[in-house]
Design an enzyme around this catalytic site. Structure first.
Site, mmCIF file in Angstrom:
data_model
loop_
_atom_site.group_PDB
_atom_site.id
_atom_site.type_symbol
_atom_site.label_atom_id
_atom_site.label_comp_id
_atom_site.label_asym_id
_atom_site.label_seq_id
_atom_site.Cartn_x
_atom_site.Cartn_y
_atom_site.Cartn_z
ATOM 1 N N LYS A 171 62.994 3.541 15.420
ATOM 2 C CA LYS A 171 64.060 2.554 15.598
ATOM 3 C C LYS A 171 64.725 2.331 14.259
ATOM 4 O O LYS A 171 64.073 2.414 13.209
ATOM 5 C CB LYS A 171 63.470 1.226 16.087
ATOM 6 C CG LYS A 171 64.468 0.299 16.705
ATOM 7 C CD LYS A 171 64.648 0.575 18.186
ATOM 8 C CE LYS A 171 65.746 -0.271 18.784
ATOM 9 N NZ LYS A 171 65.915 -0.006 20.214
ATOM 10 N N GLY A 212 71.673 -12.928 29.843
ATOM 11 C CA GLY A 212 72.378 -11.852 29.136
ATOM 12 C C GLY A 212 73.139 -10.992 30.126
ATOM 13 O O GLY A 212 72.532 -10.350 30.992
ATOM 14 N N THR A 213 74.466 -10.992 30.033
ATOM 15 C CA THR A 213 75.266 -10.207 30.981
ATOM 16 C C THR A 213 76.076 -9.142 30.241
ATOM 17 O O THR A 213 77.240 -8.917 30.516
ATOM 18 C CB THR A 213 76.207 -11.128 31.803
ATOM 19 O OG1 THR A 213 76.967 -11.927 30.879
ATOM 20 C CG2 THR A 213 75.427 -12.031 32.727
ATOM 21 N N GLY A 214 75.428 -8.500 29.276
ATOM 22 C CA GLY A 214 76.071 -7.421 28.530
ATOM 23 C C GLY A 214 75.943 -6.112 29.281
ATOM 24 O O GLY A 214 75.942 -6.075 30.521
ATOM 25 N N SER A 215 75.797 -5.037 28.508
ATOM 26 C CA SER A 215 75.747 -3.709 29.095
ATOM 27 C C SER A 215 74.623 -3.608 30.135
ATOM 28 O O SER A 215 74.840 -3.154 31.264
ATOM 29 C CB SER A 215 75.547 -2.714 27.943
ATOM 30 O OG SER A 215 75.276 -1.453 28.417
ATOM 31 N N VAL A 216 73.427 -4.063 29.779
ATOM 32 C CA VAL A 216 72.284 -3.925 30.692
ATOM 33 C C VAL A 216 72.311 -5.019 31.767
ATOM 34 O O VAL A 216 72.302 -4.730 32.971
ATOM 35 C CB VAL A 216 70.953 -3.973 29.904
ATOM 36 C CG1 VAL A 216 69.767 -3.983 30.865
ATOM 37 C CG2 VAL A 216 70.852 -2.780 28.964
ATOM 38 N N GLY A 217 72.350 -6.284 31.327
ATOM 39 C CA GLY A 217 72.290 -7.390 32.288
ATOM 40 C C GLY A 217 73.447 -7.354 33.274
ATOM 41 O O GLY A 217 73.268 -7.616 34.469
HETATM 42 P P1 NAD Z 1 74.616 -6.103 24.848
HETATM 43 O O1 NAD Z 1 74.936 -6.473 23.453
HETATM 44 O O2 NAD Z 1 75.567 -5.261 25.619
HETATM 45 O O3 NAD Z 1 74.363 -7.420 25.719
HETATM 46 C C1 NAD Z 1 73.542 -8.459 25.321
HETATM 47 C C2 NAD Z 1 74.130 -9.731 25.899
HETATM 48 O O4 NAD Z 1 73.208 -10.807 25.692
HETATM 49 C C3 NAD Z 1 75.447 -10.143 25.240
HETATM 50 O O5 NAD Z 1 76.418 -10.413 26.231
HETATM 51 C C4 NAD Z 1 75.076 -11.406 24.441
HETATM 52 O O6 NAD Z 1 76.145 -12.325 24.342
HETATM 53 C C5 NAD Z 1 73.940 -11.947 25.287
HETATM 54 N N1 NAD Z 1 73.012 -12.857 24.606
HETATM 55 C C6 NAD Z 1 72.516 -12.788 23.353
HETATM 56 N N2 NAD Z 1 71.663 -13.816 23.119
HETATM 57 C C7 NAD Z 1 71.619 -14.532 24.278
HETATM 58 C C8 NAD Z 1 70.924 -15.695 24.686
HETATM 59 N N3 NAD Z 1 70.100 -16.335 23.852
HETATM 60 N N4 NAD Z 1 71.107 -16.161 25.937
HETATM 61 C C9 NAD Z 1 71.944 -15.527 26.789
HETATM 62 N N5 NAD Z 1 72.630 -14.411 26.465
HETATM 63 C C10 NAD Z 1 72.473 -13.931 25.219
HETATM 64 O O7 NAD Z 1 73.163 -5.433 24.774
HETATM 65 P P2 NAD Z 1 72.447 -4.566 25.897
HETATM 66 O O8 NAD Z 1 72.638 -3.136 25.570
HETATM 67 O O9 NAD Z 1 72.819 -5.082 27.235
HETATM 68 O O10 NAD Z 1 70.913 -4.889 25.608
HETATM 69 C C11 NAD Z 1 70.298 -6.071 26.073
HETATM 70 C C12 NAD Z 1 68.801 -6.001 25.810
HETATM 71 O O11 NAD Z 1 68.246 -4.870 26.459
HETATM 72 C C13 NAD Z 1 68.392 -5.866 24.336
HETATM 73 O O12 NAD Z 1 67.159 -6.547 24.124
HETATM 74 C C14 NAD Z 1 68.163 -4.385 24.161
HETATM 75 O O13 NAD Z 1 67.304 -4.082 23.105
HETATM 76 C C15 NAD Z 1 67.542 -4.075 25.488
HETATM 77 N N6 NAD Z 1 67.659 -2.678 25.864
HETATM 78 C C16 NAD Z 1 68.876 -2.106 25.962
HETATM 79 C C17 NAD Z 1 68.951 -0.777 26.353
HETATM 80 C C18 NAD Z 1 70.289 -0.096 26.540
HETATM 81 O O14 NAD Z 1 70.296 0.994 27.081
HETATM 82 N N7 NAD Z 1 71.390 -0.698 26.137
HETATM 83 C C19 NAD Z 1 67.788 -0.045 26.617
HETATM 84 C C20 NAD Z 1 66.554 -0.683 26.548
HETATM 85 C C21 NAD Z 1 66.503 -2.010 26.168
#
Ligand code: NAD
Length: 354
Positions: A81, A183-188
């Site tokens: 990482k 969390g409603t980003g890429s994953v959520g």
């Molecule tokens: P992202 O940046 O696209 O989305 C994260 C979201 O969480 C953002 O919208 C942010 O505003 C929100 N957020 C941050 N802190 C918060 C809180 N305290 N309460 C509510 N919302 C909050 O990131 P992502 O790619 O969706 O990743 C999310 C998680 O999943 C991370 O922990 C990441 O390590 C993990 N993850 C991601 C992947 C991937 O493929 N992207 C793979 C495995 C694990």
């Protein structure tokens, strides 16, 4: 000053490198936990750490998590990482990414990078201009695997939530099952869309409130304040933001039967897994349920190094194995009385020879 190898999260990592490039302003840490099964693979996080020592902690914990994740996903990769320490404004320049890429290249393949929080496909494309040890690159065409791992991670979590609902609630359908998503980003966001198609009832929260509200409107769910989501009475709490949310206080607030989401390192400490189990909450170990993205980037990387295109169906087939893996863990947990995270850790440690 404390030496990093005396940190509780240092677990005989094989490599921990501090990367400094004063010209571009880059400060980064690259950590490889284990290369027992292959090169250390795992994404790069771009984040502002108010306390820089937390960046080291993240690099150590996340790279160990990647060793476990890759092993449990059956991938021929070890765990690595990188974290790039952003300033308060989150300034990210091409020069910084170039300096970071040069550091990855200099490791000669011991570490293979991809996207994580704060890093986009376009960023990875820039990194790829300077190093071959990179994945998650933009792809064209629906049948080509690769690119942003987020949607593949979301797909695995969706399958995992279905498996957890079957195991814990005895239901084969998600119709009416209430899922609270942090969390409603890429994953959520991806998880929410897939769940909505199956008729799940959704409650969403994000520190970017407008983001959660817009998605709730689109999918017909509710949005709540980000500090309220962990206390929402629901069937499934799905953490998809940042880690260490399952601490004493967080677990006490939960009003759910299942915790299943994509955030890395959800348990603040190892002791919190058994605490969840004692509360009767079924836990889907984070690095097992969120392996979809690394499955995609690894198959993309391996295909590219073989000069082959990577078929998205191969990725989907591997992701579809996540529920079986979770079910094996839960059955072993039911049989032994160990919490699911303890069972998963033991399985992963066996696989990486620790
Ligand atoms: P992202 O940046 O696209 O989305 C994260 C979201 O969480 C953002 O919208 C942010 O505003 C929100 N957020 C941050 N802190 C918060 C809180 N305290 N309460 C509510 N919302 C909050 O990131 P992502 O790619 O969706 O990743 C999310 C998680 O999943 C991370 O922990 C990441 O390590 C993990 N993850 C991601 C992947 C991937 O493929 N992207 C793979 C495995 C694990």
């Amino acid at each position: 000053m404390t030496a990093f190898w005396t940190e509780p999260d240092y677990d005989d990592h094989e490599l921990v490198e501090l990367v400094r490039d004063p010209k571009s302003g880059l400060t980064a840490i690259i950590a490889v936990h284990s290369s027992h099964l292959g090169p250390g693979a795992g994404g790069t996080r771009f984040w502002h750490y108010a306390e820089p020592e937390r960046a080291m902690r993240d690099a150590l914990r996340l790279s160990r998590g990647m060793s476990y994740k890759n092993a449990m996903a059956g991938l021929p990769m070890g765990g690595g990482k990188a974290v790039i320490l952003a300033d308060e404004k989150g300034t990210k320049t091409p020069e910084m990414l170039t300096a970071f890429a040069d550091a990855v290249e200099a490791l000669g393949g011991r570490y293979v990078t991809a996207e994580d929080v704060g890093i986009s496909e376009a960023d990875m494309a820039r990194v790829a201009e300077r190093t071959q040890y990179v994945s998650g690159l933009p792809v064209e065409g629906e049948d080509a695997a690769g690119g942003d791992p987020g949607p593949f991670t979301a797909m695995g979590i969706y399958h995992g939530i279905k498996a957890a609902v079957r195991h814990k609630l005895g239901k084969d359908s998600l119709e009416g099952v209430h899922v609270a998503i942090q969390g409603t980003g890429s994953v959520g966001g991806g998880v929410a869309r897939l769940l909505a198609k199956d008729g799940a009832k959704l409650t969403l929260a994000d520190i970017d409130a407008a983001r959660a509200e817009a998605l709730a409107r689109e999918l017909g769910g509710d949005a709540v304040a980000s500090d309220a989501i962990m206390g929402v009475s629901c069937d499934v709490f799905s953490p998809n933001a940042l880690g260490a949310i399952l601490d004493d206080e967080g677990i006490a607030r939960l009003d759910c039967k299942i915790v299943a989401g994509g955030a890395n390192n959800q348990l603040a400490r190892a002791a919190h897994g058994p605490v969840l189990a004692q509360r009767g909450i079924l836990y889907a170990p984070d690095y097992v349920i969120n392996a979809g993205g690394i499955i995609s980037v690894t198959l993309e990387y391996l295909a590219r190094t073989d000069g082959q295109p990577c078929d998205v169906n191969d990725v989907r087939e591997r992701i579809a194995l996540i529920p079986d893996r979770l079910e094996t863990i839960w059955q072993e947990s039911d049989r032994t009385g160990q919490s699911p995270d303890q069972v998963a850790d033991r399985m992963a440690q066996d696989l990486i020879g620790r």
